[in-house]
Structure formats: C-alpha cells, structure tokens
Write an enzyme that holds these catalytic residues in place. Sequence first.
Site, PDB file in Angstrom:
ATOM      1  N   GLY A  64       1.000  -1.133   0.188  1.00  0.00           N
ATOM      2  CA  GLY A  64      -0.101  -0.076  -0.041  1.00  0.00           C
ATOM      3  C   GLY A  64       0.921   1.205   0.200  1.00  0.00           C
ATOM      4  N   ASP A  99      -0.756   7.357  -7.542  1.00  0.00           N
ATOM      5  CA  ASP A  99       0.688   6.774  -7.074  1.00  0.00           C
ATOM      6  C   ASP A  99       1.460   7.357  -7.995  1.00  0.00           C
ATOM      7  OD1 ASP A  99      -1.149   5.345  -5.490  1.00  0.00           O
ATOM      8  OD2 ASP A  99      -0.018   3.560  -5.614  1.00  0.00           O
TER       9      ASP A  99
HETATM   10  O1  PMV Z   1      -3.282   0.143  -1.556  1.00  0.00           O
HETATM   11  P1  PMV Z   1      -3.098   1.045  -2.387  1.00  0.00           P
HETATM   12  O2  PMV Z   1      -1.750   1.915  -2.535  1.00  0.00           O
HETATM   13  O3  PMV Z   1      -3.158   0.233  -3.611  1.00  0.00           O
HETATM   14  O4  PMV Z   1      -4.321   1.950  -2.658  1.00  0.00           O
HETATM   15  C1  PMV Z   1      -5.730   1.887  -2.738  1.00  0.00           C
HETATM   16  C2  PMV Z   1      -6.520   3.004  -2.847  1.00  0.00           C
HETATM   17  C3  PMV Z   1      -7.713   2.407  -3.074  1.00  0.00           C
HETATM   18  O5  PMV Z   1      -8.747   3.989  -2.879  1.00  0.00           O
HETATM   19  C4  PMV Z   1      -8.416   1.455  -2.111  1.00  0.00           C
HETATM   20  C5  PMV Z   1      -8.022   2.125  -4.455  1.00  0.00           C
HETATM   21  C6  PMV Z   1      -8.115   3.197  -5.510  1.00  0.00           C
HETATM   22  O6  PMV Z   1      -7.639   2.632  -6.624  1.00  0.00           O
HETATM   23  O7  PMV Z   1      -7.949   4.204  -5.286  1.00  0.00           O
END
Ligand code: PMV
Length: 321
Positions: A110, A157
């Site tokens: 995450g 990201d």
């Molecule tokens: O865990 P990560 O860094 O892949 O974040 C996911 C965030 C969510 O809101 C759950 C999904 C998204 O695509 O925004």
Amino acid sequence: MIKATAPGKIYLFGEHAVVYGYPAIACAINKRTEVEAEKTRNKDITIIPKNLSFKSIKFSFGDENRYNIPKKELKSLEYIRKSIKKILDKKDQKIGLKLKINSELPISGGLGSSASVTVATIFSLKELLDLDLSRREVANLAYEVEKDVQGNASPCDTFTSALGGLTKVEKNKELIKNKAPAIPIIIGYTNQQSNTTKLVEEVKELKNKYPTIINNLFNNIKKITEKGQKALEKKNLEEIGNLMNINQGILDSIGVNNLKLSKLIYVARESGSYGSKITGAGGGGCMIAITENKEKVSNAIKVTGGKAIKTKLTNEGVKIT
Ligand code: PMV
C-alpha cells in the site's frame, strides 16, 4: 550511467471512497526506489533487482517467452519491462541496457512500490537517452504502464511519485499538487501483502447491498478529507489525528481492516499518537500514525509483530542522484 530515485506514498485521508468520486489526499514519503541505468554494448536488457520478487534476468524484446519465472513474480518484472519498452519505442533504437533496481518499499504494502519502480525506471532511461520529458509526462507514461500491467489503476501513485508533495485526488479532475506538510509520521507494516483489487471488489459488493448506508459513510469520508486538508495546511496535529481516527472507524466499518492492522493501529494510539489509520487498500499492508513519540510508537509496532518504517513526508519527487 544514470541513477534516479522515486518516492513511495501514503494515503492520509479518503482511500476507498475515492473510487466513487469522493476526494482523497495522498503524500510522497522518503522511502524510495533507486534505478541505476547504463547502456551496454550488446542488445540485451539485463535487470538486476534487489528487494524485488524476482532474481536477475537477461532478455531481449521479442524474446519474452524465454522468461522462466513464476507468474506471480513476473508482475514486478512487467512494470520494468513495459517501462523500458515505452522509452525505447520513443527512441526507435535497438540498444542494450543494464538496470540495477533497489527498493526500500515493501511490495503490495500500500506504499506505491510499483509506481515508484515504474517512475524511477522511466525517469532514469529518459535521462540516459536524452529524451525531453517533463515530470508530468513521466507520470502519465508510468500511469499507462500501471494500467497496462494491472488492468486498471489510479493515477495517484504515479503522479505523487513523479512530482512529490501532497496530492489531492478527485475522479475526473486534474490531480492537484501541494506542499508536503512537515508532520511527524510513523508507518507500521503488517508483513502481509494487501490485495487492492480484491478489497475494492468487496467494498463494491457491500455498497451494492447497502447503498444508502455506504454512500452516507463515503459522504462522511468526504467531509473528513476536506477538514483534513485544512488541518494539514495548519499543521494542527491534534485535529489531523482526530480526523484520521474517525476515517479509520469508517474504514473498519466497510470491512477493510484485519486483526494485525487493527492491533498496530491501536498500539500506536496507546503508545502516544495523535491518531492512526490504515493507509491504502487495507486487509494487510500498512498503517500510519501521527506522533511525536516516534521511538515509543515504533517499539510498540515492533513488539506487536509489525515492522516500523521511520520516514518523512517529502516534496521531492523523482530525481537524479
Ligand atoms: O493500497 P493502494 O496503495 O493500492 O491504494 C488503494 C486505494 C484505493 O482507494 C482502495 C483504490 C484506488 O484505486 O484508489
């Protein structure tokens, strides 16, 4: 030889709700992926990873069937292979490359590890091959790679990794970059991987079953994120912490917490944090805490079976070192 490093990220507020068009706030962290790239005399591409899920590999494009690595591990390599291809296609040249890749970020934790590998790879190669690409263009190319590898992805990201700082994310709106606030954080890693696709799907099922309840919860996350943004601007740690705790309560209620994460979240609070919550998809992965007692909180995380990651929020996106 060129060396580039790109940061990972955390979500301070708004994950999951962001999938349905509500705002979220993420920030770059000073845990990074480094890519050292050089040209070689032959036409082979050699990748030498450290802390990634596969061992060193040599290949040339068009010859991928030679890969002899399990599918699960192949995914990490795919981000790199597709990033290289994006840049080489722009150059329209067949050249050999050697890439040494070292990441400080846990995979599927995450913290945006795949985005930081992708952004650092693209940035190092555009420098090595003298391509005129801005950080935003690098972010867009990296987003295309992530979508290609994952089937779908959020641009958050790759944008945060390329530009650094605080990112405000809202569906169908341009991502906005702001300055990273100087607030003290600690990350706790459960040592369990987090499966974003599965958790997003489970939340969708819950939302289909109880639309009014879940929509109301997401509306509250929106209010928390908006207030959170102001508290971050003012560096009001107490308010940021309170809002994180409320956000966490909602994340818990939509089923994205688990026992290990929950324990880390509570020990962080009990050992002296303003607030703590899951960061990202949950179900494993990482939690974050706002605290001035970094030693005490990281010890509590360690004693509870987690890995404490000491870092800072950063304004530095991808850069040449
Ligand atoms: O865990 P990560 O860094 O892949 O974040 C996911 C965030 C969510 O809101 C759950 C999904 C998204 O695509 O925004």
